[in-house]
Design a protein around this motif. Structure first.
Motif, mmCIF file in Angstrom:
data_model
loop_
_atom_site.group_PDB
_atom_site.id
_atom_site.type_symbol
_atom_site.label_atom_id
_atom_site.label_comp_id
_atom_site.label_asym_id
_atom_site.label_seq_id
_atom_site.Cartn_x
_atom_site.Cartn_y
_atom_site.Cartn_z
ATOM 1 N N PHE A 1 -1.634 -11.093 -14.697
ATOM 2 C CA PHE A 1 -2.867 -11.723 -15.190
ATOM 3 C C PHE A 1 -3.587 -10.750 -16.117
ATOM 4 C CE2 PHE A 1 -2.141 -13.771 -11.140
ATOM 5 C CZ PHE A 1 -2.515 -15.089 -11.347
ATOM 6 N N PHE A 2 -3.975 -11.233 -17.285
ATOM 7 C CA PHE A 2 -4.676 -10.337 -18.204
ATOM 8 C C PHE A 2 -6.170 -10.306 -17.941
ATOM 9 C CE2 PHE A 2 -0.690 -11.651 -20.185
ATOM 10 C CZ PHE A 2 -0.082 -10.407 -20.177
ATOM 11 N N ASP A 3 -6.647 -11.222 -17.092
ATOM 12 C CA ASP A 3 -8.046 -11.190 -16.657
ATOM 13 C C ASP A 3 -8.080 -10.636 -15.243
ATOM 14 O OD1 ASP A 3 -10.531 -11.619 -15.659
ATOM 15 O OD2 ASP A 3 -10.585 -13.765 -16.056
ATOM 16 N N PRO A 4 -8.648 -9.450 -15.072
ATOM 17 C CA PRO A 4 -8.595 -8.804 -13.749
ATOM 18 C C PRO A 4 -9.396 -9.527 -12.670
ATOM 19 C CG PRO A 4 -9.652 -7.362 -15.391
ATOM 20 C CD PRO A 4 -9.298 -8.633 -16.093
ATOM 21 N N ALA A 5 -10.242 -10.492 -13.053
ATOM 22 C CA ALA A 5 -11.128 -11.114 -12.064
ATOM 23 C C ALA A 5 -10.381 -11.859 -10.972
ATOM 24 C CB ALA A 5 -12.100 -12.071 -12.759
ATOM 25 N N VAL A 6 -9.151 -12.225 -11.238
ATOM 26 C CA VAL A 6 -8.428 -13.108 -10.322
ATOM 27 C C VAL A 6 -7.760 -12.360 -9.165
ATOM 28 C CG1 VAL A 6 -6.149 -13.087 -11.392
ATOM 29 C CG2 VAL A 6 -7.035 -15.208 -10.412
ATOM 30 N N ASN B 1 0.821 -1.209 0.000
ATOM 31 C CA ASN B 1 0.000 0.000 0.000
ATOM 32 C C ASN B 1 0.856 1.260 0.000
ATOM 33 O OD1 ASN B 1 -2.488 -1.515 0.219
ATOM 34 N ND2 ASN B 1 -1.858 -1.933 2.332
ATOM 35 N N ASP B 2 1.902 1.245 -0.804
ATOM 36 C CA ASP B 2 2.824 2.375 -0.883
ATOM 37 C C ASP B 2 2.848 2.892 -2.314
ATOM 38 O OD1 ASP B 2 5.585 1.165 -2.270
ATOM 39 O OD2 ASP B 2 4.318 -0.322 -1.270
ATOM 40 N N PRO B 3 3.235 4.141 -2.492
ATOM 41 C CA PRO B 3 3.192 4.732 -3.854
ATOM 42 C C PRO B 3 4.143 4.039 -4.832
ATOM 43 C CG PRO B 3 3.908 6.352 -2.192
ATOM 44 C CD PRO B 3 3.591 5.111 -1.454
ATOM 45 N N LEU B 4 5.265 3.558 -4.373
ATOM 46 C CA LEU B 4 6.235 2.939 -5.264
ATOM 47 C C LEU B 4 5.652 1.672 -5.894
ATOM 48 C CD1 LEU B 4 9.001 3.922 -5.966
ATOM 49 C CD2 LEU B 4 9.964 2.355 -4.279
ATOM 50 N N THR B 5 4.942 0.922 -5.111
ATOM 51 C CA THR B 5 4.329 -0.298 -5.650
ATOM 52 C C THR B 5 3.338 0.065 -6.742
ATOM 53 O OG1 THR B 5 4.636 -1.524 -3.598
ATOM 54 C CG2 THR B 5 2.900 -2.298 -5.071
ATOM 55 N N GLN B 6 2.522 1.059 -6.481
ATOM 56 C CA GLN B 6 1.533 1.457 -7.488
ATOM 57 C C GLN B 6 2.244 1.865 -8.774
ATOM 58 O OE1 GLN B 6 -1.513 0.671 -7.299
ATOM 59 N NE2 GLN B 6 -1.789 1.426 -9.376
ATOM 60 N N GLN B 7 3.359 2.562 -8.604
ATOM 61 C CA GLN B 7 4.142 3.025 -9.767
ATOM 62 C C GLN B 7 4.717 1.832 -10.552
ATOM 63 O OE1 GLN B 7 6.546 6.099 -8.058
ATOM 64 N NE2 GLN B 7 7.779 6.315 -9.948
ATOM 65 N N ALA B 8 5.263 0.863 -9.844
ATOM 66 C CA ALA B 8 5.839 -0.307 -10.511
ATOM 67 C C ALA B 8 4.758 -1.075 -11.260
ATOM 68 C CB ALA B 8 6.538 -1.210 -9.496
ATOM 69 N N VAL B 9 3.605 -1.199 -10.632
ATOM 70 C CA VAL B 9 2.486 -1.886 -11.281
ATOM 71 C C VAL B 9 2.125 -1.187 -12.588
ATOM 72 C CG1 VAL B 9 0.006 -2.340 -11.073
ATOM 73 C CG2 VAL B 9 1.552 -2.924 -9.183
ATOM 74 N N GLU B 10 2.090 0.131 -12.549
ATOM 75 C CA GLU B 10 1.720 0.870 -13.762
ATOM 76 C C GLU B 10 2.778 0.706 -14.848
ATOM 77 O OE1 GLU B 10 -1.054 1.910 -14.534
ATOM 78 O OE2 GLU B 10 -1.967 1.752 -12.554
ATOM 79 N N MET B 11 4.037 0.656 -14.450
ATOM 80 C CA MET B 11 5.098 0.449 -15.443
ATOM 81 C C MET B 11 4.953 -0.913 -16.128
ATOM 82 S SD MET B 11 8.414 2.064 -13.445
ATOM 83 C CE MET B 11 9.597 2.068 -14.816
ATOM 84 N N ILE B 12 4.596 -1.907 -15.354
ATOM 85 C CA ILE B 12 4.438 -3.251 -15.935
ATOM 86 C C ILE B 12 3.212 -3.310 -16.828
ATOM 87 C CG2 ILE B 12 3.999 -5.681 -15.375
ATOM 88 C CD1 ILE B 12 5.777 -5.287 -12.894
ATOM 89 N N ARG B 13 2.122 -2.674 -16.382
ATOM 90 C CA ARG B 13 0.928 -2.621 -17.244
ATOM 91 C C ARG B 13 1.256 -1.937 -18.571
ATOM 92 N NH1 ARG B 13 -3.318 -0.775 -12.536
ATOM 93 N NH2 ARG B 13 -4.075 -2.874 -12.008
ATOM 94 N N GLU B 14 2.033 -0.890 -18.505
ATOM 95 C CA GLU B 14 2.404 -0.169 -19.721
ATOM 96 C C GLU B 14 3.269 -1.059 -20.617
ATOM 97 O OE1 GLU B 14 4.444 4.166 -20.591
ATOM 98 O OE2 GLU B 14 3.486 3.782 -18.639
ATOM 99 N N LEU B 15 4.230 -1.735 -19.999
ATOM 100 C CA LEU B 15 5.099 -2.631 -20.756
ATOM 101 C C LEU B 15 4.289 -3.676 -21.506
ATOM 102 C CD1 LEU B 15 8.096 -3.615 -21.212
ATOM 103 C CD2 LEU B 15 7.670 -5.211 -19.332
ATOM 104 N N PHE B 16 3.270 -4.212 -20.834
ATOM 105 C CA PHE B 16 2.447 -5.257 -21.439
ATOM 106 C C PHE B 16 1.267 -4.678 -22.231
ATOM 107 C CE2 PHE B 16 4.780 -7.935 -18.499
ATOM 108 C CZ PHE B 16 4.904 -9.135 -19.187
ATOM 109 N N GLU B 17 1.196 -3.348 -22.327
ATOM 110 C CA GLU B 17 0.063 -2.711 -23.014
ATOM 111 C C GLU B 17 -1.249 -3.296 -22.508
ATOM 112 O OE1 GLU B 17 0.776 -3.023 -27.304
ATOM 113 O OE2 GLU B 17 2.911 -3.336 -26.833
ATOM 114 N N ALA B 18 -1.360 -3.386 -21.212
ATOM 115 C CA ALA B 18 -2.527 -4.035 -20.613
ATOM 116 C C ALA B 18 -2.956 -3.245 -19.385
ATOM 117 C CB ALA B 18 -2.194 -5.474 -20.237
ATOM 118 N N PRO B 19 -3.672 -2.157 -19.595
ATOM 119 C CA PRO B 19 -3.993 -1.242 -18.489
ATOM 120 C C PRO B 19 -4.832 -1.863 -17.379
ATOM 121 C CG PRO B 19 -5.041 -0.545 -20.569
ATOM 122 C CD PRO B 19 -4.151 -1.701 -20.895
#
Lengths: 348, 348, 348, 348
Positions: free
Chosen positions: D216-221, D32-50
């Protein structure tokens, strides 16, 4: 004078005859036989639930643990009482079949929980977030492990609490018939009409040889249950002999007659004990009595031929070391004379 | 003014330097590197246990659950308090790693058990025979989840009870250093000299990045633990970075210095709160304080910049809805000034 | 003309009579009855193993999975053939009861392994160290799933390989009696005298209703097995009805007589099929035959009243799509006339 | 001259700097820290999977086993190759986390499966009904365990087969970056655009300290994964240090640069070995080479300072006992000079 358990007596002749009648010729195995289909339909009719998923297994622990494994994920917890059979008497079978779910204990008096104690237990878990076990299911026992009963209104109130938290409700009905007989209600009234999602419908303790039905009112679970039953090594190959037991058990209302007989014998015993000044741990309501007697008195009764269990441990413990709780259980085969002779021993 | 947890603060510079120093060249992986051997020896020396099995993992839950899985069979139960981290905060990790063992809850005041409550809990299970979960292990937490401490005599008395029932004893030492600092005792005195069989020796909450040691005083368990750690996906390939943390942590007694700093800040906070008339749930003894304050007061303190948790649920609940328990934890990096400013806010 | 399985036929009258004879009066439950003790002694005598641990369960999968769970740790692997019932037909029951052990497949011809293939499979795993699944146990099936037999010398050679790697050996004896009848050997010769550590001694497929014995030649495992059986929900409360089946089954050598009858019917069928030019997948050796026939021929036979399974999938597949493997199994109740009529249909 | 593994080298300085930069002040724990949120967004961007669910863990085995546990039920089986890391090198971790699912092995050449071998393996299981393990998921490794690659078309063809049987597809991407670098494709092309449902996106082997992302490309999990990660003891409290590694790893395309460096060194080594007449087990395609050399030659090279593994066991075995397979792996930190010196040793 055998009161040790309702699984110590013989199989009722009508059920033995049903087994013998099934013992003819070749049929497909694993439940793909006509007798199984017939038994399933009889149970659906009994529960007024034409769509119910009905599966037979040979032990009550199997029925309980397999049903619970379809209700609670491994990271969840199942709410039950400290005396629940699934907690105290199944050697971690629910933990095995659920893959490691927890059991959260709540409620104690007479092995019952109340809407308040259940609601508090669920809420208490709820706020701890991802780090905590998650609420998974509620499991009630009817007749309870202390021989007491939930009224239909109590069952409804408890299942309403569960539903408010999106939790399914399991009913451990090892003594289901004794409860129906005592409450004078139908199987449907005591289950889906009261908010129960699945029930372990017991046969073994009430005159069968070894058969219990897992009954789900939501048909969606069928495939998963079949795979879990097989994986648990609980799918019988010669399945017709489970089915035959159920058929004999339900034929002409035998199941209810046997339960009435057992309840009447327990009532006879309770009346006699009360008259002799014996104190009960809870008011007897079905076929099981918990009575406090001095240690020396237990010794005298057992020497005289009474067969039953006494317990030193909590919660069986009386107010002092000298008063021990005795458990007296009647099955259908205990006779009026058995009880009379035991009561003479008591008053003797 | 961050008191939310002792895992919210930074890694101590000496530990960061040890990590950086380790970051050079190629070494064999999975712990077959010289740094790991060195860290193991430092821990053995710390515990005065030259034969101890020492294994590093990255989370406290991993240390706890893996150790317990070597102590309790799937059909057994582990005795702990209702507030034990292994029960309330690990989302059924012990159940996963043990293969479905149960946790039996006993003792409540200040998250501690007593020889009496433990002994009764074990005995109570004992008489139920093969149908019941079997006694498996005892797990104690030091510093407890309520910030209290077992004295060395209390630890000895509890482990004596366990030993009398042939049960091994695990110590959850997520805040092991804070306990040593508070009690003024050695690591050996708080573990094997007090009858503890294995300890989760925490680093993460006390200035490390992510490292805990599982320390077993019986060397026989080594091979099983190695296989369980790998199977649990807890064996690090670049293992030297776990070892480096431990090395930096233990170098020149840093581990104890950091714990003393954390304890002192908590003591400063407790003194100030007490002076302001605040009531404690238990007497603070290490680096964690549970204090009751009116709901509105909590809101004021948080708005003013205090970061900590309050809880509605039992057992955090105060005597009425308006009094909420707040949990204040200090790590080594909380400053005297942080505490002063917060106390000004309180008295403000 | 029922050849679908040896679990499709009726219970033998002698066994039904034993059950009926047991149905009298009250006895203690969970195996604490005299009949159970008697059945255990009969099995010990049969195996010439007075110290053996003998436990009864109701399904072959339960016997297999529970025995294996005492032999293989969750981080180990069990060596068996690709056609082993424990691998292909138990829906992951061994994985459930062992807590996640793996099965390593080796050997194929006729569902048998050889000392070479077994030795290689064990060695191949061995060198991978801590990261790999560890060798745990060997499981053989006799009669195999393809109806073939290991000679006593083959069993000895395989168990010698296992022993050389410190691995215990399990024998899945769902058709144990058919193997003894075919080999003309004793139960002892086919088990402990051949290096087998534990056997699933089948009753269900050979004329019983639902009973199998788990027999361990090392008495040390008794307590663990009892707890595992209860936890697996496989401990029967009305245990005398399992015991009675075994008693009736062993009385006057019935078990061997029934197996001989089944083997003879299969031999009669094989002789007839061979005379009709039908090709076998393996040389039939007990009560199960795998024969290749054109798809259209299968259809004709089934329309004519033959009941048996054919399979499209590998390894049941014939050399081309039009040749399908049919599985023909005889139990004791198949008559000479049944086989004759079916052979007339074949040659018809 | 270290070629033993790509987990033996140091952490890249840019990643060390990111860790150091994160080491400041207090933040909330457990992600629950800002850095984690940032890393997650970088990976989503890398995978073109928002919308992708992105979770960080510290080991590749944790990523694999936790992902697979969301894909396969305990009564199912996961299709992979005999050399798959999840089968051969994780000590039954998938079995633990799935609760006892099976792994079905298919395909061998170069540790790859083909649409045909996969399709056959699925079909073969399919016809056995309720008694058999059920098809659950498919797991592919890219770069494979033999250093080979699936083309994008091969990935698509395999995932199409899986989809035709309603099976989800997992990609073990412990060397994901090396594959992207070798194929010249994007992260999206190698995953969801090729029909992959979830990927273990590796960091550790490619210059990080200890971090892998489960994507995971399916957010349900999401919720289920969070609970499984916590229950598996894989949720880091000081989560920012996992996030910082990922941030440093992805910043300015470092992840791909490091993989290119590693691949280039392996290519340099392969060219030299080939020139020296050395035979490869499979054509090297990324950063891992399997080469056959005489046993005596291996001894000479190791004595000369070469660090790498040779293997006697199948499938590492050469055509005769004297030819052994050597495994040579390059990470980013192996230098051109290291390779040159080793090749001089070879030709020397």
């Amino acid at each position: 004078m055998f009161f040790a358990s309702d699984n110590g007596g013989p199989v009722h002749p009508q059920i033995m005859q049903a087994i013998a009648a099934a013992n003819d010729g070749h049929v497909l195995s694993y439940g793909n036989d006509p007798l199984t289909q017939q038994a399933v339909e009889m149970i659906r009719e009994l529960f007024e639930a034409p769509e119910a998923v009905v599966r037979l297994v040979a032990t009550g622990t199997a029925a309980n643990a397999l049903i619970l494994s379809t209700m609670a994920q491994p990271w969840q917890t199942i709410f039950c009482t400290p005396l629940a059979h699934i907690h105290a008497d199944e050697c971690n079978a629910p933990e095995l079949f659920t893959g490691g779910a927890k059991l959260t204990l709540t409620g104690t008096d007479g092995a019952k929980m109340t809407p308040d104690t259940l609601g508090q237990a669920i809420t208490r878990i709820g706020w701890r977030g991802i780090n905590a076990p998650q609420p998974g299911a509620v499991s009630l026992t009817q007749v309870t492990e202390m021989g007491t009963l939930y009224t239909l209104d109590e069952l409804k109130a408890l299942s309403a609490i569960a539903r408010a938290h999106d939790l399914p409700v399991h009913l451990d009905g090892a003594r289901f018939a004794n409860a129906c007989a005592a409450l004078g209600c139908t199987a449907a009234e005591m289950t889906w009409k009261a908010g129960i999602d699945a029930v372990s419908f017991g046969g073994t303790k009430n005159g069968c040889m070894a058969v219990e039905a897992a009954v789900f009112f939501d048909p969606a679970v069928a495939r998963e249950f079949d795979l879990r039953r097989k994986r648990g090594a609980h799918l019988f190959s010669k399945h017709r002999y489970l089915a035959a037991q159920m058929q004999g058990y339900l034929q002409d209302g035998l199941w209810l007659d046997l339960a009435r007989m057992a309840n009447e014998r327990a009532a006879q015993l309770a009346t006699g004990l009360r008259a002799a000044g014996v104190d009960f741990v809870c008011e007897p309501q079905a076929n099981m009595i918990f009575a406090r007697l001095p240690r020396s008195e237990h010794q005298r009764l057992m020497s005289g031929g009474g067969v039953y269990y006494t317990e030193d441990g909590d919660p069986w413990h009386g107010p002092d070391d000298e008063m021990l709780m005795g458990r007296f259980v009647c099955d259908w085969s205990v006779t009026e004379d058995d009880v009379d002779r035991f009561l003479q021993l008591v008053t003797g």
